[in-house]
Design an enzyme around this catalytic site. Structure first.
Site, mmCIF file in Angstrom:
data_model
loop_
_atom_site.group_PDB
_atom_site.id
_atom_site.type_symbol
_atom_site.label_atom_id
_atom_site.label_comp_id
_atom_site.label_asym_id
_atom_site.label_seq_id
_atom_site.Cartn_x
_atom_site.Cartn_y
_atom_site.Cartn_z
ATOM 1 N N HIS A 100 -6.799 -2.967 -11.489
ATOM 2 C CA HIS A 100 -7.168 -2.479 -10.151
ATOM 3 C C HIS A 100 -8.625 -2.032 -10.182
ATOM 4 O O HIS A 100 -9.020 -1.263 -11.050
ATOM 5 C CB HIS A 100 -6.253 -1.302 -9.830
ATOM 6 C CG HIS A 100 -6.461 -0.685 -8.497
ATOM 7 N ND1 HIS A 100 -7.145 0.494 -8.318
ATOM 8 C CD2 HIS A 100 -6.063 -1.080 -7.267
ATOM 9 C CE1 HIS A 100 -7.138 0.812 -7.027
ATOM 10 N NE2 HIS A 100 -6.501 -0.127 -6.369
ATOM 11 N N HIS B 92 0.816 -1.220 0.000
ATOM 12 C CA HIS B 92 0.000 0.000 0.000
ATOM 13 C C HIS B 92 0.851 1.271 0.000
ATOM 14 O O HIS B 92 0.365 2.324 0.443
ATOM 15 C CB HIS B 92 -0.938 -0.021 1.226
ATOM 16 C CG HIS B 92 -2.333 0.455 0.918
ATOM 17 N ND1 HIS B 92 -2.806 1.672 1.346
ATOM 18 C CD2 HIS B 92 -3.348 -0.119 0.236
ATOM 19 C CE1 HIS B 92 -4.062 1.827 0.943
ATOM 20 N NE2 HIS B 92 -4.414 0.762 0.261
#
Ligand SMILES: [Mg+2]
Length: 382
Positions: free
Chosen positions: A285, A185
């Protein structure tokens, strides 16, 4: 056929939908959104829309080129996400006008279905092993989880140990054959990223994601010397020109463009084709809504190097509404055996429940990501 109007709807949990209307009654839908910046993207859509009203919606490539090149300043999350939603809606109109799915217009599908993965755990990974067992019981063959909580540039081995223990528990819970993606992340900086990547090596991961921020991609050269786990990134890259450098450098194995951030179907198709020339895989994504997912599946249909698809059903962000809520026929996203079928309806292949969109737009949202701080009070990457 002429475009008559563009309308955006800010809808829970954190999405922005775009409807483009035409004088022939055909309507296209897109999802132009950057999470936490919905109003900024809506404003950009309105600015770009001035050019489109009165134009033939079927000239998708020309409109993309004008909206990208004719504005002098270009690129970045706001502009490219606005352009993405517009592009998705234009493809939706074109497919509906011709009575064919978008993938038929892009050369036809090369696969009938695509493997999907499910998010487990939340922002702060805890009890992920139990969550992994649950989604595997529901038929998923792959999961993705956050790797760590916040990490300082140089942090403790206790945090590394906790992260590794968490991944180990998930691997233990699901057995050797379930794909596990671990998302760093962008929370991890170069000094700790190579330590964590190396420590995760024994767990045979499907990939590690954003081991460092994409703007620090040169650090991947170091990190990949410490692990053979495939390295994925790209949700915060927005165009062919952004991807050009990471593909050329050769440090990534999987790219993850987001077709609601990276210029829509038109641009993401080209990014995927560039990646194929570098033998790099694509895992689009999509922690977003149903229109975005439909656009993703059109690309999965025609992108040879796509191998898995993110989707947001049941993700921790989807508290007030989930992806199926806004569909007239939610069965289009019925997952079976860890796969979802490529939609075969015209355009993006979904039917939006417009009445419900309008109703939920009255509630709207002001979603913002949390602000985290380290123990010393300095702000942390979320
Ligand atoms: Mg990610």
């Amino acid at each position: 056929m002429k475009i008559t109007r563009l309308t955006t709807y800010t809808v829970p949990p954190r999405w922005l939908f775009l409807k483009i209307e035409t004088d022939e009654g055909i309507v296209g839908w897109g999802e132009p959104i950057v999470e936490g910046r919905a109003e900024s993207v809506a404003a950009a859509v309105a600015e770009l829309g001035d050019y489109l009203v009165g134009k033939d919606p079927r000239l998708v490539e020309d409109h993309w080129s004008v909206l990208y090149r004719a504005g002098f300043y270009r690129g970045g999350p706001i502009h490219m996400s606005a352009l993405a939603g517009i592009d998705q809606a234009l493809w939706d109109i074109k497919g509906k006008a011709l009575g064919v799915p978008v993938h038929a217009l892009l050369g036809g599908q090369v696969r009938e279905r695509i493997r999907v993965y499910s998010w487990i755990g939340g922002d702060r990974p805890a009890d992920t092993a139990h969550a992994a067992q649950e989604v595997v019981a529901r038929g998923f063959t792959a999961v993705k989880m956050n790797g760590t909580e916040e990490l300082q540039f140089v942090d403790s081995y206790a945090k590394i140990d906790a992260a590794v223990a968490n991944v180990a528990a998930v691997r233990e819970a699901v057995g050797p054959d379930i794909g596990i993606g671990v998302d760093f992340h962008g929370r991890v900086h170069k000094p700790m990223a190579k330590i964590l990547a190396k420590a995760l090596e024994p767990y045979r991961l499907m990939f590690i994601e954003e081991p460092v921020l994409s703007e620090n991609a040169e650090a991947l050269r170091d990190i990949r010397e410490h692990t053979s786990i495939p390295i994925a990134l790209g949700e915060r890259l927005y165009s062919r020109w952004d991807f050009k450098r990471v593909l050329h450098d050769g440090f990534v194995d999987i790219i993850q463009p987001d077709p609601s951030h990276s210029g829509g179907i038109t641009e993401t198709r080209k990014i995927a084709a560039m990646a194929e020339a570098y033998d790099v895989a694509v895992a689009l994504h999509c922690p977003l809504g149903p229109i975005a997912l439909a656009a993703n599946l059109q690309l999965d249909a025609v992108s040879y190097n796509a191998f898995i698809q993110e989707q947001s059903l049941g993700i921790h962000y989807n508290e007030s509404n989930d992806i199926l809520d806004y569909l007239a026929r939610p069965e289009v996203f019925a997952y079976r055996d860890g796969y979802v079928d490529i939609p075969q309806g015209p355009g993006l292949g979904i039917e939006i429940n417009e009445e419900y969109v309008i109703e939920r737009a009255k509630a709207g949202h002001r979603w913002r990501n949390p602000v985290w701080r380290h123990a010393d009070g300095s702000v942390a990457e979320w």
